[in-house]
Design an enzyme around this catalytic site. Structure first.
Site, mmCIF file in Angstrom:
data_model
loop_
_atom_site.group_PDB
_atom_site.id
_atom_site.type_symbol
_atom_site.label_atom_id
_atom_site.label_comp_id
_atom_site.label_asym_id
_atom_site.label_seq_id
_atom_site.Cartn_x
_atom_site.Cartn_y
_atom_site.Cartn_z
ATOM 1 N N LYS A 99 52.638 -91.752 10.793
ATOM 2 C CA LYS A 99 53.018 -91.146 9.518
ATOM 3 C C LYS A 99 53.614 -92.208 8.588
ATOM 4 C CE LYS A 99 51.898 -87.526 11.858
ATOM 5 N NZ LYS A 99 51.445 -86.214 11.815
HETATM 6 C C1 LIG Z 1 51.492 -85.246 13.137
HETATM 7 C C2 LIG Z 1 51.637 -83.826 12.806
HETATM 8 C C3 LIG Z 1 52.498 -82.975 13.521
HETATM 9 C C4 LIG Z 1 53.173 -83.406 14.774
HETATM 10 O O1 LIG Z 1 54.150 -84.348 14.564
HETATM 11 P P1 LIG Z 1 54.898 -84.985 15.832
HETATM 12 O O2 LIG Z 1 56.072 -85.660 15.213
HETATM 13 O O3 LIG Z 1 53.937 -85.939 16.474
HETATM 14 O O4 LIG Z 1 55.288 -83.865 16.733
HETATM 15 C C5 LIG Z 1 52.674 -81.689 13.076
HETATM 16 N N1 LIG Z 1 52.006 -81.221 12.020
HETATM 17 C C6 LIG Z 1 51.155 -81.982 11.325
HETATM 18 C C7 LIG Z 1 50.468 -81.419 10.130
HETATM 19 C C8 LIG Z 1 50.933 -83.302 11.701
HETATM 20 O O5 LIG Z 1 50.043 -84.046 11.033
#
Ligand SMILES: *Cc1c(COP(=O)(O)O)cnc(C)c1O
Length: 385
Positions: A183
């Protein structure tokens, strides 16, 4: 041949120095000084009542739905085209995810589809800011208000994006952020829950630490009051090591986002005349956080073959998000044709803050050549047909 990865986390000297500080402090676990400082910064940045730092966005979604009293048999409407974390969270609580299709032009949940799915057992809606593109919160809010439903914003990919002048992460009563390594701001793994209701945040914070609050705080109390366990909690805490990294990342977010935005603009310009791809469109009233840059390939293109070409040239790529309703664990009778179509035709291209202009040019050049080789379209000169 130079490798151009799909993603690359921009972590460096400043983050290392912040970690060294935590080592010296002697408190690397969660809910210590760095965690508390991060929570205060997040609450201020997003102008919400409270922010809870947690181990990941999946945990934030789980805590949010628990705090919102989602119970077995309840239905929660979720955006279908996404990393399928929202539907997982609904299932953690024995509730039923109901899959809403997305808009073809933005890939975010279609408010009309949500309105059509509201039924007697519906308790709420989870909208997703798809790979960094905020969903349509004004019409979604109108629908949830009309029916007395909660609205959760999954802003996992959207740190830095805006909708009608407001930041993604403050577009619903509860928002969940991810700081996973893929992210825009990251501590490797990490997440946060942002809430406008302090009681909801307090509930989430308590359940994130086995139901007994901060062990760091306990060590500072005079005397020996022993907290009692009165309910089953979880360990979803973010370590102070990760919190320290995130303080630096949030400080750098404008710079990192500006670079991803420039990369996106370059891709869009270079692909403007490419008949075999559709580039992302961003409505006037919002800005994109560019967690991913996905193009939609023409139906005549063999996506797997194009991906194989790119990877053979050292260029990372991926399928983008998932059509959740098509995943075996969720197999439902729900129909989300737009989401299914994007799931089959989207291609994520390298996107991160350290891509250079010449790397973007090379990605586009290889992509264009490969599209021609693997399209059956008779419109295209050199197409396989
Ligand atoms: C990456 C993602 C998640 C999960 O995030 P984590 O921190 O890996 O648990 C949840 N929702 C969306 C839309 C994502 O892209």
């Amino acid at each position: 041949m130079e490798a151009i990865p799909l993603v690359h986390a921009s972590l460096g000297e400043r983050e290392l120095a912040a970690v060294a500080e935590v080592f010296a402090s002697g408190w690397p676990a969660g809910q210590g000084p760095k965690g508390k400082a991060l929570e205060a910064e997040l609450a201020q940045k997003y102008a919400v009542a409270d922010a809870v730092a947690v181990s990941n966005c999946g945990a934030a979604l789980h805590l949010a739905l628990m705090a919102l009293d989602v119970s077995p048999g309840d239905e929660v409407i979720v955006a279908d085209y996404t990393f399928p974390a929202p539907a997982h969270a609904v299932r953690y609580l024995g509730a039923v995810p109901v899959f809403a299709d997305v808009r073809a032009d933005t890939a975010t949940v279609d408010p009309q589809a949500v309105a059509d799915l509201v039924g007697p057992r519906t308790v709420g809606v989870i909208a997703v800011d798809t790979v960094g593109m905020p969903a349509d919160y004004a019409p979604l809010r109108a629908i949830t208000d009309r029916h007395g439903l909660f609205l959760v914003e999954d802003a996992a990919c959207a740190v830095g994006a805006t909708y009608q002048g407001r930041q993604a992460g403050s577009l619903a009563e509860v928002a969940c952020l991810s700081f996973h390594g893929r992210k825009g701001a990251t501590s490797g793994e990490g997440g946060a829950l942002l809430a406008t209701d302090p009681a909801l945040a307090a509930d989430a914070r308590l359940r994130s630490s086995f139901g007994i609050g901060s062990i760091f705080d306990m060590g500072k109390v005079v005397g020996l009051p022993i907290p009692e366990f009165t309910e089953i909690g979880y360990n979803f805490k973010l370590s102070d090591i990760a919190a320290a990294i995130l303080q630096v990342q949030l400080d750098r977010i404008d710079e990192l986002l500006a670079r991803r935005t420039a990369v996106a603009a370059q891709y869009t310009e270079l692909l403007a005349d490419e008949e075999l791809t559709t580039t992302p469109w961003v409505p006037e009233d919002r800005t994109h956080a560019w967690q991913s840059y996905m193009v939609t390939l023409d139906a005549s293109v063999d996506r797997a073959a194009v991906a194989a070409d790119l990877r053979a040239q050292g260029i990372g790529c991926g399928h983008g998000a998932w059509a959740t309703h098509l995943q075996p664990v969720f197999a439902s009778g729900d129909s989300c044709p737009v989401s299914a179509d994007l799931f089959h035709r989207n291609l994520a291209l390298p996107m991160h803050a350290e891509l250079t202009a010449s790397q973007v040019e090379r990605v586009v050049e290889v992509l264009r050549g490969s599209l021609r080789t693997h399209s059956t379209s008779t419109r295209i000169l050199g197409g396989a047909a």
